[in-house]
Enzyme design. Structure first.
Site, PDB file in Angstrom:
ATOM      1  CE1 TYR A 159      -2.478   3.187   2.510  1.00 21.77           C
ATOM      2  CE2 TYR A 159      -3.495   2.820   0.664  1.00 21.77           C
ATOM      3  CZ  TYR A 159      -3.386   3.420   1.748  1.00 21.77           C
ATOM      4  OH  TYR A 159      -4.117   4.753   1.771  1.00 21.77           O
ATOM      5  CG  ASP A 252       5.689   3.720   0.464  1.00 23.93           C
ATOM      6  OD1 ASP A 252       4.756   3.817   0.197  1.00 23.93           O
ATOM      7  OD2 ASP A 252       6.213   4.676   1.494  1.00 23.93           O
ATOM      8  CE  LYS A 280       2.370   4.852   8.188  1.00 27.60           C
ATOM      9  NZ  LYS A 280       0.790   4.875   8.619  1.00 27.60           N
TER      10      LYS A 280
HETATM   11  P1  KE4 Z   1      -0.584   8.449   4.448  1.00 28.75           P
HETATM   12  O1  KE4 Z   1      -1.061   9.276   3.611  1.00 28.75           O
HETATM   13  O2  KE4 Z   1      -1.866   7.643   5.433  1.00 28.75           O
HETATM   14  O3  KE4 Z   1       0.106   9.525   5.452  1.00 28.75           O
HETATM   15  O4  KE4 Z   1       0.378   7.485   3.978  1.00 28.75           O
HETATM   16  C1  KE4 Z   1       0.047   6.384   3.015  1.00 28.75           C
HETATM   17  C2  KE4 Z   1       1.057   5.377   3.176  1.00 28.75           C
HETATM   18  C3  KE4 Z   1       2.124   5.291   2.211  1.00 28.75           C
HETATM   19  N1  KE4 Z   1       2.961   4.229   2.381  1.00 28.75           N
HETATM   20  C4  KE4 Z   1       2.895   3.258   3.109  1.00 28.75           C
HETATM   21  C5  KE4 Z   1       3.841   2.120   3.349  1.00 28.75           C
HETATM   22  C6  KE4 Z   1       1.887   3.370   4.486  1.00 28.75           C
HETATM   23  O5  KE4 Z   1       1.883   2.401   5.280  1.00 28.75           O
HETATM   24  C7  KE4 Z   1       1.066   4.532   4.069  1.00 28.75           C
HETATM   25  C8  KE4 Z   1      -0.117   4.344   5.171  1.00 28.75           C
HETATM   26  N2  KE4 Z   1      -0.112   3.516   6.197  1.00 28.75           N
HETATM   27  C9  KE4 Z   1      -1.581   3.066   6.793  1.00 28.75           C
HETATM   28  C10 KE4 Z   1      -1.457   2.089   7.704  1.00 28.75           C
HETATM   29  N3  KE4 Z   1      -1.056   0.966   7.134  1.00 28.75           N
HETATM   30  C11 KE4 Z   1      -2.020   4.275   7.360  1.00 28.75           C
HETATM   31  C12 KE4 Z   1      -3.090   3.980   8.130  1.00 28.75           C
HETATM   32  C13 KE4 Z   1      -4.575   4.584   7.451  1.00 28.75           C
HETATM   33  O6  KE4 Z   1      -4.708   4.442   6.379  1.00 28.75           O
HETATM   34  O7  KE4 Z   1      -5.541   5.032   8.279  1.00 28.75           O
END
Ligand code: KE4
Length: 445
Positions: A159, A252, A280
């Site tokens: 993801y 990523d 994060k």
């Molecule tokens: P954000 O746009 O949520 O800050 O980051 C997206 C993203 C990009 N790349 C990786 C590897 C990620 O894990 C994420 C976001 N992770 C999720 C948890 N698995 C965020 C939690 C959520 O979607 O509420």
């Protein structure tokens, strides 16, 4: 402190009061789609109703009904130093006293950029944004501009945020072009993304030979299908293939960045990426994302180059203050040994609990990331983990919540250990997991 926590010994179940959360959730659902501002929080994958959190401190979160929980969500990764860390809180309060946002350059942005570049290999320059999604959007646009190519390769189960080109799934049958994995994603966009199996280099090689690929984007450790580790030659193999075909390798590291090591996965696996995305941890709990890489690539980003990307609150003074404070706590690398040993003990313990109870489970762990998959014995890629028993996970999740342990409300997420977790937290968690697993086995899965 909930009854269970006060007792010290975990009762088999406690009748926690969650009425305030329930009332607020009812209201939230009238005003916010699904009552949440990010889908996973709605507990849809595990059933029941989400808890509304009132505050957090150290390794604990406290819901609005006054129940406390040992927290393994950690806001999905940012809280590596634990919740409400004094140094991070002070930094935020001090910055807030100077105003919240100026829309102009600040010294803090330069300091945070310095920390990110100095702690990571191959990152000469970095652009700060507001989320991991934005970081990925910027990196993909930049990779396309730098190579003059359009296609992107990603991996099933990984993801990368909710930008259109990443919300795709493997095409059906022989079709290599991806299909949209969300309503509203144009077919035309999806078709520029090719989807391969994590840990499988053959298909990547084939697609690189057949297509003009701008970049291969990968989570160096896949942590959005549970936690799936790269095989020993996977990441180095991607590096070799990208060099062979002139594609950029994008790590990523929104989860692995500053999590596996101060220098993230590049340092940990000793594999160089051309572009890296962060999120994060670099915000210390505040909204910060970033993408970075070699100067020759990054200087293409506007206003030094023709790749446009912008953001009102990018480099926000409060968010960068929190990020600086957290990275300065991580910079000497001392905390990673403690994180690794706590997580290792938890992973070992969970494996033992399941094995001794006769419950088939596969626990994966790398540094302070771990995941317990139920009813499977190997996790090499998305096809493997999709076999996991998600209803059993839902039962385990709910029973652990009853035991005041707050896990990810989905089998396909990670458990995050922080520097605030203690040996006692791990002991308590294992004791409660033993109770829960034996009850599951007694009641029948
Ligand atoms: P954000 O746009 O949520 O800050 O980051 C997206 C993203 C990009 N790349 C990786 C590897 C990620 O894990 C994420 C976001 N992770 C999720 C948890 N698995 C965020 C939690 C959520 O979607 O509420």
């Amino acid at each position: 402190m909930s009854a269970t926590m006060q007792s010290g010994r975990a009762a088999v179940s406690s009748n926690r009061d969650t009425s305030a959360s329930q009332q607020l959730f009812a209201r939230a659902q009238m005003l916010i789609p699904g009552g949440v501002n990010s889908p996973v929080r709605a507990f849809k994958a595990v059933g029941g109703q989400p808890l509304f959190i009132a505050r957090a401190d150290g390794s604990k979160v406290f819901d609005i009904d006054g129940n406390s929980y040992i927290d393994y969500v950690g806001s999905w990764g940012p809280m590596i130093m634990g919740h409400n860390h004094p140094a991070i809180r002070e930094a935020v309060v001090k910055a807030a006293e100077r105003g919240l946002s100026y829309g102009a350059p600040t010294a803090a942005e330069v300091r945070l950029a310095e920390l990110i570049c100095s702690m990571n290999p191959n990152v000469d320059m970095v652009r700060l944004v507001n989320s991991g999604t934005e970081a990925v959007m910027g990196a993909l646009r930049l990779a396309r501009a730098f190579t003059g190519r359009q296609k992107i390769i990603k991996f099933a189960g990984c993801y990368h945020g909710h930008t259109d080109s990443m919300l795709v799934k493997a095409g059906s049958g022989a079709m290599t072009m991806a299909e949209p994995d969300s309503l509203g994603v144009p077919i035309a966009v999806a078709q520029d993304t090719l989807v391969c199996r994590f840990n499988n280099l053959d298909k990547v090689s084939e697609l690189l030979a057949q297509n003009d690929v701008a970049c291969v984007i990968v989570e160096p450790v896949a942590a959005n299908m549970g936690v799936v580790l790269p095989t020993v030659d996977f990441l180095a193999g991607l590096r070799t293939l990208c060099d062979q075909y002139g594609a950029l390798l994008v790590f990523d590291e929104v989860i692995t960045g500053f999590r596996l090591a101060p220098g993230g996965a590049q340092q940990y696996f000793n594999v160089s990426a051309d572009l890296v995305t962060y999120g994060k941890i670099i915000g210390g709990g505040m909204p910060v994302g970033a993408y970075g890489g070699r100067k020759e690539i990054m200087q293409l980003v506007s206003p030094s180059g023709g790749v446009y990307q912008a953001g009102t609150l990018s480099g926000n003074p409060i968010a960068t203050a929190a990020g600086i404070a957290q990275l300065e706590l991580l910079q000497d690398g001392a905390v990673y040994l403690q994180l690794k040993s706590l997580a290792g003990r938890l992973a070992e313990g969970l494996s033992t609990v399941c094995r001794e109870a006769g419950l088939v489970a596969h626990v994966t762990n790398i540094e302070s990331l771990l995941c317990a998959f139920f009813s499977i014995e190997s996790a090499q890629d998305y096809d493997d983990v999709r076999q996991a028993d998600t209803s059993l996970y839902a039962k385990y999740f709910s029973m652990m919540l009853e035991q005041s342990v707050y896990l990810a409300p989905s089998q396909f997420e990670a458990m995050f250990i922080s520097a605030a977790h203690t040996d006692d937290d791990i002991d308590q968690t294992l004791e409660r997991a033993e109770l829960v697993v034996s009850r599951i086995m007694k009641e029948g899965k």
